[in-house]
Design an enzyme around this catalytic site. Structure first.
Site, short mmCIF file in Angstrom:
data_model
loop_
_atom_site.label_atom_id
_atom_site.label_comp_id
_atom_site.label_asym_id
_atom_site.label_seq_id
_atom_site.Cartn_x
_atom_site.Cartn_y
_atom_site.Cartn_z
N GLU A 38 0.83 -1.21 0.00
CA GLU A 38 0.00 0.00 0.00
C GLU A 38 0.86 1.25 0.00
O GLU A 38 1.97 1.26 0.54
CB GLU A 38 -0.91 0.00 1.23
N HIS A 39 0.31 2.29 -0.59
CA HIS A 39 0.92 3.62 -0.62
C HIS A 39 2.29 3.62 -1.31
O HIS A 39 3.15 4.44 -0.99
CB HIS A 39 1.04 4.20 0.79
N ARG A 40 2.48 2.67 -2.23
CA ARG A 40 3.73 2.54 -2.99
C ARG A 40 4.94 2.30 -2.09
O ARG A 40 6.07 2.62 -2.42
CB ARG A 40 3.95 3.75 -3.91
N LEU A 41 4.71 1.68 -0.94
CA LEU A 41 5.79 1.32 -0.02
C LEU A 41 6.18 -0.13 -0.30
O LEU A 41 6.17 -1.00 0.58
CB LEU A 41 5.33 1.51 1.44
#
Length: 191
Positions: free
Chosen positions: A168-171
Protein backbone atom coordinates in the site's frame (compact mmCIF):
# COMPACT_ATOMS: atom_id res chain seq x y z
CA UNK A 1 16.86 -16.69 2.94
CA UNK A 2 19.86 -16.61 0.63
CA UNK A 3 18.60 -18.96 -2.10
CA UNK A 4 16.56 -17.08 -4.71
CA UNK A 5 15.49 -20.33 -6.39
CA UNK A 6 13.62 -21.47 -3.28
CA UNK A 7 11.77 -18.16 -3.20
CA UNK A 8 11.14 -18.34 -6.96
CA UNK A 9 9.68 -21.84 -6.58
CA UNK A 10 7.38 -20.61 -3.79
CA UNK A 11 6.11 -17.59 -5.75
CA UNK A 12 5.84 -19.54 -9.01
CA UNK A 13 3.90 -22.31 -7.30
CA UNK A 14 1.46 -19.74 -5.91
CA UNK A 15 1.14 -18.13 -9.34
CA UNK A 16 0.39 -21.51 -10.96
CA UNK A 17 -2.57 -21.77 -8.56
CA UNK A 18 -3.89 -18.21 -8.85
CA UNK A 19 -3.16 -16.97 -12.37
CA UNK A 20 -5.87 -18.05 -14.80
CA UNK A 21 -3.84 -17.89 -18.02
CA UNK A 22 -0.16 -18.47 -18.69
CA UNK A 23 1.33 -18.19 -15.23
CA UNK A 24 4.58 -19.18 -16.97
CA UNK A 25 4.52 -16.11 -19.26
CA UNK A 26 7.57 -13.90 -18.95
CA UNK A 27 8.77 -10.82 -20.76
CA UNK A 28 12.09 -11.39 -22.51
CA UNK A 29 14.25 -8.35 -23.23
CA UNK A 30 17.13 -8.58 -25.70
CA UNK A 31 19.26 -6.05 -27.54
CA UNK A 32 20.64 -6.06 -31.05
CA UNK A 33 24.29 -5.49 -31.97
CA UNK A 34 23.73 -1.70 -31.85
CA UNK A 35 22.20 -1.88 -28.36
CA UNK A 36 18.59 -1.27 -29.45
CA UNK A 37 16.28 -3.14 -27.05
CA UNK A 38 13.39 -5.39 -27.92
CA UNK A 39 10.92 -7.11 -25.60
CA UNK A 40 8.29 -9.81 -26.10
CA UNK A 41 6.45 -12.45 -24.09
CA UNK A 42 7.70 -16.05 -24.07
CA UNK A 43 6.79 -19.06 -21.94
CA UNK A 44 9.00 -20.55 -19.24
CA UNK A 45 9.46 -24.24 -20.00
CA UNK A 46 12.04 -25.19 -17.38
CA UNK A 47 13.91 -23.66 -14.47
CA UNK A 48 16.38 -24.47 -11.74
CA UNK A 49 19.70 -23.32 -10.32
CA UNK A 50 21.26 -23.49 -13.79
CA UNK A 51 18.74 -21.04 -15.26
CA UNK A 52 15.40 -20.30 -16.89
CA UNK A 53 14.59 -22.04 -20.19
CA UNK A 54 12.37 -21.10 -23.14
CA UNK A 55 12.19 -22.40 -26.72
CA UNK A 56 11.99 -20.66 -30.07
CA UNK A 57 12.81 -20.64 -33.77
CA UNK A 58 16.54 -19.81 -34.05
CA UNK A 59 15.97 -17.92 -37.31
CA UNK A 60 13.72 -15.31 -35.65
CA UNK A 61 14.68 -11.92 -34.28
CA UNK A 62 14.97 -12.90 -30.61
CA UNK A 63 17.32 -15.77 -31.37
CA UNK A 64 19.42 -13.68 -33.74
CA UNK A 65 19.79 -11.02 -31.03
CA UNK A 66 20.62 -13.56 -28.32
CA UNK A 67 23.20 -15.33 -30.48
CA UNK A 68 24.89 -11.99 -31.29
CA UNK A 69 24.56 -10.55 -27.77
CA UNK A 70 24.10 -13.43 -25.29
CA UNK A 71 22.61 -11.45 -22.40
CA UNK A 72 18.95 -11.06 -21.51
CA UNK A 73 16.48 -9.87 -18.92
CA UNK A 74 13.28 -11.66 -17.97
CA UNK A 75 10.29 -10.43 -16.02
CA UNK A 76 7.37 -12.32 -14.56
CA UNK A 77 4.37 -10.16 -13.61
CA UNK A 78 1.53 -11.74 -11.68
CA UNK A 79 -1.01 -8.94 -11.38
CA UNK A 80 -3.50 -10.83 -9.22
CA UNK A 81 -0.74 -11.54 -6.68
CA UNK A 82 0.69 -8.01 -6.97
CA UNK A 83 4.17 -9.47 -7.54
CA UNK A 84 6.88 -9.45 -10.13
CA UNK A 85 10.28 -11.08 -10.52
CA UNK A 86 13.08 -9.59 -12.63
CA UNK A 87 15.97 -11.80 -13.78
CA UNK A 88 19.14 -10.75 -15.61
CA UNK A 89 22.08 -12.78 -16.86
CA UNK A 90 24.05 -14.38 -19.65
CA UNK A 91 22.34 -16.72 -22.09
CA UNK A 92 23.37 -20.04 -23.62
CA UNK A 93 21.62 -22.65 -25.74
CA UNK A 94 20.16 -25.87 -24.39
CA UNK A 95 21.61 -29.13 -25.71
CA UNK A 96 19.93 -31.10 -28.50
CA UNK A 97 18.66 -33.78 -26.11
CA UNK A 98 16.80 -31.20 -23.98
CA UNK A 99 15.36 -29.49 -27.08
CA UNK A 100 14.26 -32.84 -28.55
CA UNK A 101 12.65 -33.90 -25.26
CA UNK A 102 10.69 -30.67 -24.94
CA UNK A 103 9.68 -30.60 -28.63
CA UNK A 104 8.23 -34.12 -28.24
CA UNK A 105 5.85 -32.80 -25.52
CA UNK A 106 4.33 -30.11 -27.78
CA UNK A 107 1.02 -30.71 -29.49
CA UNK A 108 1.30 -32.07 -33.00
CA UNK A 109 -0.17 -28.83 -34.39
CA UNK A 110 2.51 -26.80 -32.57
CA UNK A 111 5.20 -29.12 -33.90
CA UNK A 112 3.91 -28.68 -37.44
CA UNK A 113 3.69 -24.93 -36.93
CA UNK A 114 7.41 -24.88 -36.09
CA UNK A 115 8.11 -26.34 -39.54
CA UNK A 116 5.69 -23.96 -41.29
CA UNK A 117 6.83 -20.69 -39.72
CA UNK A 118 9.65 -18.38 -40.75
CA UNK A 119 9.29 -16.65 -37.40
CA UNK A 120 9.58 -12.85 -37.41
CA UNK A 121 9.96 -12.71 -41.19
CA UNK A 122 7.45 -10.78 -43.34
CA UNK A 123 4.38 -12.85 -44.26
CA UNK A 124 2.59 -11.92 -47.50
CA UNK A 125 -0.75 -13.33 -46.27
CA UNK A 126 -2.21 -15.70 -43.70
CA UNK A 127 -3.05 -18.03 -46.60
CA UNK A 128 0.66 -18.49 -47.34
CA UNK A 129 1.32 -19.60 -43.76
CA UNK A 130 -1.68 -21.94 -43.73
CA UNK A 131 -0.51 -23.50 -47.02
CA UNK A 132 2.91 -24.11 -45.48
CA UNK A 133 1.20 -25.66 -42.47
CA UNK A 134 -0.81 -27.94 -44.79
CA UNK A 135 2.45 -28.95 -46.53
CA UNK A 136 4.01 -29.86 -43.17
CA UNK A 137 0.86 -31.80 -42.23
CA UNK A 138 1.14 -33.80 -45.45
CA UNK A 139 4.92 -34.27 -45.13
CA UNK A 140 4.70 -35.81 -41.66
CA UNK A 141 1.35 -37.59 -42.07
CA UNK A 142 1.22 -40.84 -40.13
CA UNK A 143 4.54 -40.40 -38.37
CA UNK A 144 6.23 -38.43 -35.64
CA UNK A 145 7.18 -34.80 -36.26
CA UNK A 146 10.91 -34.32 -35.64
CA UNK A 147 12.30 -31.12 -34.20
CA UNK A 148 13.32 -28.74 -37.00
CA UNK A 149 17.07 -28.04 -37.08
CA UNK A 150 16.37 -24.31 -36.65
CA UNK A 151 14.30 -24.76 -33.47
CA UNK A 152 15.79 -25.09 -29.98
CA UNK A 153 15.99 -23.43 -26.60
CA UNK A 154 17.84 -20.82 -24.60
CA UNK A 155 18.73 -20.75 -20.92
CA UNK A 156 19.15 -17.49 -19.01
CA UNK A 157 21.67 -18.13 -16.21
CA UNK A 158 20.81 -15.47 -13.65
CA UNK A 159 23.39 -13.30 -12.00
CA UNK A 160 20.71 -10.95 -10.62
CA UNK A 161 17.16 -11.73 -9.42
CA UNK A 162 14.81 -9.16 -7.91
CA UNK A 163 11.55 -10.03 -6.14
CA UNK A 164 9.05 -7.15 -6.02
CA UNK A 165 5.96 -7.21 -3.80
CA UNK A 166 3.36 -4.47 -4.12
CA UNK A 167 2.51 -2.72 -0.86
CA UNK A 168 0.00 0.00 0.00
CA UNK A 169 0.92 3.62 -0.62
CA UNK A 170 3.73 2.54 -2.99
CA UNK A 171 5.79 1.32 -0.02
CA UNK A 172 6.78 -1.75 -2.03
CA UNK A 173 9.17 -4.45 -0.90
CA UNK A 174 12.12 -5.19 -3.19
CA UNK A 175 14.51 -8.06 -2.44
CA UNK A 176 17.62 -8.31 -4.61
CA UNK A 177 19.80 -11.39 -5.00
CA UNK A 178 23.13 -11.00 -6.81
CA UNK A 179 25.48 -13.81 -7.75
CA UNK A 180 28.50 -13.93 -5.43
CA UNK A 181 30.92 -16.65 -6.52
CA UNK A 182 29.05 -19.93 -6.11
CA UNK A 183 26.44 -18.36 -3.85
CA UNK A 184 24.17 -15.34 -3.59
CA UNK A 185 24.29 -12.02 -1.79
CA UNK A 186 20.90 -10.73 -0.65
CA UNK A 187 19.86 -7.15 -0.04
CA UNK A 188 16.95 -4.74 -0.22
CA UNK A 189 16.24 -1.90 -2.62
CA UNK A 190 14.26 1.24 -1.93
CA UNK A 191 10.84 1.15 -3.62
Amino acid sequence: MTDPFTLFDQWYGEARQSEINDSNAMALATADARGRPSVRMVLLKGHGPDGFVFYTNFEGRKAEELLANPHAALMFHWKSMRRQIRIEGPVDTVDDAAADAYFATRSRDSQLGAWASDQSRPLPSRDVFMARYADALSRFEGGPVPRPPHWSGFRVAPDRIEFWQDREHRLHERRLFERDGDGWREGLLYP
